[in-house]
Write an enzyme that holds these catalytic residues in place. Sequence first.
Site, PDB file in Angstrom:
ATOM      1  N   PRO A 130      36.527  39.436  43.758  1.00  0.00           N
ATOM      2  CA  PRO A 130      36.033  38.332  42.935  1.00  0.00           C
ATOM      3  C   PRO A 130      37.041  37.651  42.004  1.00  0.00           C
ATOM      4  O   PRO A 130      36.898  37.663  40.784  1.00  0.00           O
ATOM      5  CB  PRO A 130      34.911  38.987  42.141  1.00  0.00           C
ATOM      6  CG  PRO A 130      35.367  40.404  41.979  1.00  0.00           C
ATOM      7  CD  PRO A 130      36.055  40.731  43.282  1.00  0.00           C
ATOM      8  N   CYS A 131      38.005  36.983  42.582  1.00  0.00           N
ATOM      9  CA  CYS A 131      38.958  36.233  41.763  1.00  0.00           C
ATOM     10  C   CYS A 131      38.287  35.044  41.073  1.00  0.00           C
ATOM     11  O   CYS A 131      38.800  34.535  40.075  1.00  0.00           O
ATOM     12  CB  CYS A 131      40.162  35.786  42.586  1.00  0.00           C
ATOM     13  SG  CYS A 131      39.756  34.862  44.066  1.00  0.00           S
TER      14      CYS A 131
END
Length: 162
Positions: A130-131
Amino acid sequence: MTTVYCTHLDAPVGRLLLTADADGALTSLSVPGQKGGRTVLDGWRHDPGPFRTAADQLAAYFAGELKEFRLPFRVTGTEFRQRVWAALDELPYGATATYGEIAARIGAPRAAVRAVGGAIGANPLLIVRPCHRVIGANGSMTGYAGGLERKVRLLTLEGVLP
């Protein structure tokens, strides 16, 4: 020569391209127009089989029913990138962190914020790693290889944004 499997999945954020190695471990997830994203290469095997679990989990995520991906993946990167990516893996659904906070979590000095941003931008597993949960120090939506519109959509889905 190593076998690369690939498939496309339709999602609310566009058509996803997934790749996996011969063992079925996910090696990338790209979105259309992604900065540094993958494109299908000659010799890759189009086969949805290795991606059934990923497809199910992505569908559940976009339906708001899945908060944490549990997929085998195998990506390569420098030791620094691996540390940054591990920190991303620890960001919970519905939460955000700043680039400076990620630097602190991996024990990097404040001056390493740009390097942290570079490592996050090189993340080969959009959505799954989850950047999109990393934001600017002032709370701004900044720096997402998949495009800021997608970042906003993902954070809205997760309840971070209204």
